[in-house]
Design a protein around this motif. Structure first.
Motif, PDB file in Angstrom:
ATOM      1  N   ALA A  48       0.776  -1.188  -0.114  1.00 22.70           N
ATOM      2  CA  ALA A  48       0.126  -0.003  -0.163  1.00 22.70           C
ATOM      3  C   ALA A  48       0.564   1.022   0.053  1.00 22.70           C
ATOM      4  CB  ALA A  48      -1.009   0.440   1.483  1.00 22.70           C
ATOM      5  N   PRO A  49       0.295   2.194  -0.503  1.00 26.28           N
ATOM      6  CA  PRO A  49       1.602   3.825  -0.659  1.00 26.28           C
ATOM      7  C   PRO A  49       1.272   3.987   0.341  1.00 26.28           C
ATOM      8  CG  PRO A  49      -0.994   4.454  -2.361  1.00 26.28           C
ATOM      9  CD  PRO A  49      -0.738   2.098  -1.963  1.00 26.28           C
ATOM     10  N   GLY A  50       2.243   4.747   0.492  1.00 30.87           N
ATOM     11  CA  GLY A  50       2.302   5.595   1.893  1.00 30.87           C
ATOM     12  C   GLY A  50       3.751   6.288   2.171  1.00 30.87           C
ATOM     13  N   PRO A  51       4.133   7.142   3.280  1.00 36.05           N
ATOM     14  CA  PRO A  51       5.451   8.271   3.059  1.00 36.05           C
ATOM     15  C   PRO A  51       6.623   6.911   3.055  1.00 36.05           C
ATOM     16  CG  PRO A  51       3.680   8.094   5.264  1.00 36.05           C
ATOM     17  CD  PRO A  51       3.476   7.393   4.117  1.00 36.05           C
ATOM     18  N   HIS A  52       7.797   7.895   3.118  1.00 35.80           N
ATOM     19  CA  HIS A  52       8.640   6.625   3.785  1.00 35.80           C
ATOM     20  C   HIS A  52       9.620   7.159   5.242  1.00 35.80           C
ATOM     21  CE1 HIS A  52      13.335   5.849   3.088  1.00 35.80           C
ATOM     22  NE2 HIS A  52      13.341   4.944   3.597  1.00 35.80           N
ATOM     23  N   VAL A  53       9.540   6.503   5.989  1.00 33.35           N
ATOM     24  CA  VAL A  53       9.345   6.216   7.882  1.00 33.35           C
ATOM     25  C   VAL A  53      10.801   6.139   8.346  1.00 33.35           C
ATOM     26  CG1 VAL A  53       8.644   6.683   9.946  1.00 33.35           C
ATOM     27  CG2 VAL A  53       7.508   6.666   7.603  1.00 33.35           C
ATOM     28  N   ALA A  54      11.761   6.875   8.427  1.00 35.13           N
ATOM     29  CA  ALA A  54      12.769   6.228   9.038  1.00 35.13           C
ATOM     30  C   ALA A  54      13.348   7.152  10.552  1.00 35.13           C
ATOM     31  CB  ALA A  54      14.067   6.898   8.220  1.00 35.13           C
ATOM     32  N   LEU A  55      13.402   5.595  11.123  1.00 30.22           N
ATOM     33  CA  LEU A  55      13.794   5.857  12.403  1.00 30.22           C
ATOM     34  C   LEU A  55      15.776   5.681  13.062  1.00 30.22           C
ATOM     35  CD1 LEU A  55      12.085   3.176  13.919  1.00 30.22           C
ATOM     36  CD2 LEU A  55      11.377   5.417  14.377  1.00 30.22           C
ATOM     37  N   CYS A  56      16.425   6.806  13.006  1.00 28.38           N
ATOM     38  CA  CYS A  56      18.102   6.426  12.772  1.00 28.38           C
ATOM     39  C   CYS A  56      18.609   7.038  14.583  1.00 28.38           C
ATOM     40  CB  CYS A  56      17.973   8.635  12.477  1.00 28.38           C
ATOM     41  SG  CYS A  56      20.124   8.130  12.314  1.00 28.38           S
ATOM     42  N   ALA A  57      19.540   6.163  14.350  1.00 25.66           N
ATOM     43  CA  ALA A  57      20.540   5.655  15.904  1.00 25.66           C
ATOM     44  C   ALA A  57      21.992   5.808  15.660  1.00 25.66           C
ATOM     45  CB  ALA A  57      20.390   4.667  16.338  1.00 25.66           C
TER      46      ALA A  57
END
Length: 323
Positions: free
Chosen positions: A36-45
């Motif tokens: 399904a389409p949607g935003p590109h969400v990123a978690l960074c550590a």
């Protein structure tokens, strides 16, 4: 030296990241795409190699098999080269290899001739980061301080931080004289672009309560993004009224002899304008206004480093809406 000595005891398990270091996109970058389409969400550590609390949070989510129901979800371990040198007996030594990875995110530096281990990593990550719509950057702190969210200088960053609400202190600022942070980079720093990023300072580097704070902030961020199933996330914590503070002056040490005149802690409020709080060589550092919030003071700095940010507190505002 004023400000005491930070606690260097590592009280949390050192995460075994070997399963994620190869990555699916780049070394240290694992990404999952939903149908399904949607935003590109990123978690960074691990923007700093010794800030392992955020890496623990990401490692747990990856091991739990968290996947997006729509859009794309990415897990970024930043300075993996510095992390590979982490030693619990000398835990401050692996913050970076050659320079701070969170001070190189301006185009002049990224596209210029300078070379370092951190710039190689930033240049490697840059094309991938250009595809991210929402980013949460997880950090921790060496010196005692109240946890907070750094929202950068844009209204969209402030709104995202307000909606996350954990921790409840939101600081808007324009960064450091030494260089741009990831949250200020490219699309994230352009007011007209909807892409947004915030940085969460969860607490002491190697403390269990910091992991708990970063876990709660990450869950809130993911819920707001809408990319994962609600049932996969823990319930929201009880949110308190957010407090906003705007940095009015960033104090960059001009000498190696910068010193506060007494013990300081991030979150302290100096009630009176023109209060003398530090000396930078012969220069007096005074509060520019009443009720001056000290943001992440660093009692031990060298010339060119940020010693403290001075901020003006705003009246409390209710939590409402979503990002």
């Amino acid at each position: 030296m004023s400000g005491g000595v930070p606690d260097l005891t590592v009280r949390v398990p050192i995460p075994d990241l070997r399963a994620w270091l190869a990555g699916s996109e780049l070394p240290g970058v694992t990404s999952f795409q939903a149908q399904a389409p949607g935003p590109h969400v990123a978690l960074c550590a691990l923007m700093h190699g010794n800030e392992i609390a955020g890496a623990i949070v990401l490692d747990r989510l990856l091991r739990q098999g968290l996947r997006p129901r729509r859009g794309r979800l990415s897990f970024i371990f930043g300075n993996i080269l510095a992390y590979g040198r982490f030693d619990p007996m000398d835990p401050t030594a692996s913050r970076f290899v050659e320079e701070d990875l969170n001070r190189v995110w301006d185009l002049e530096t990224l596209e210029g001739p300078r070379r370092s281990a951190e710039l190689r990593r930033a240049r490697e990550l840059r094309p991938f980061l250009d595809t991210v719509d929402l980013l949460l950057d997880l950090h921790s702190m060496l010196w005692p301080s109240e946890p907070l969210i750094l929202a950068g200088a844009t209204a969209k960053g402030r709104e995202l931080a307000r909606a996350i609400g954990v921790p409840p202190l939101v600081v808007t600022d324009s960064g450091h004289a030494a260089g741009k942070r990831l949250l200020d980079y490219g699309r994230f720093g352009r007011a007209e672009d909807p892409a947004a990023a915030v940085l969460v300072e969860g607490g002491p580097h190697w403390a269990a309560e910091t992991i708990a704070t970063l876990t709660a902030a990450t869950a809130r961020f993911l819920r707001l993004s809408g990319v994962v199933e609600e049932a996969l996330l823990p319930p929201d914590p009880v949110l308190t009224l957010p407090r906003f503070a705007s940095v009015t002056r960033t104090i960059t040490a001009a000498s190696d002899s910068f010193a506060f005149l007494g013990p300081v802690r991030g979150g302290d409020v100096v009630p009176r304008r023109n209060t003398l709080i530090a000396l930078d060589g012969e220069e007096e550092i005074r509060t520019p206004h009443d009720d001056c919030l000290l943001v992440m003071p660093s009692p031990r700095v060298t010339a060119g480093q940020t010693a403290v940010r001075l901020a003006r507190l705003e009246p409390p505002q209710a939590v409402q809406g979503t990002a």
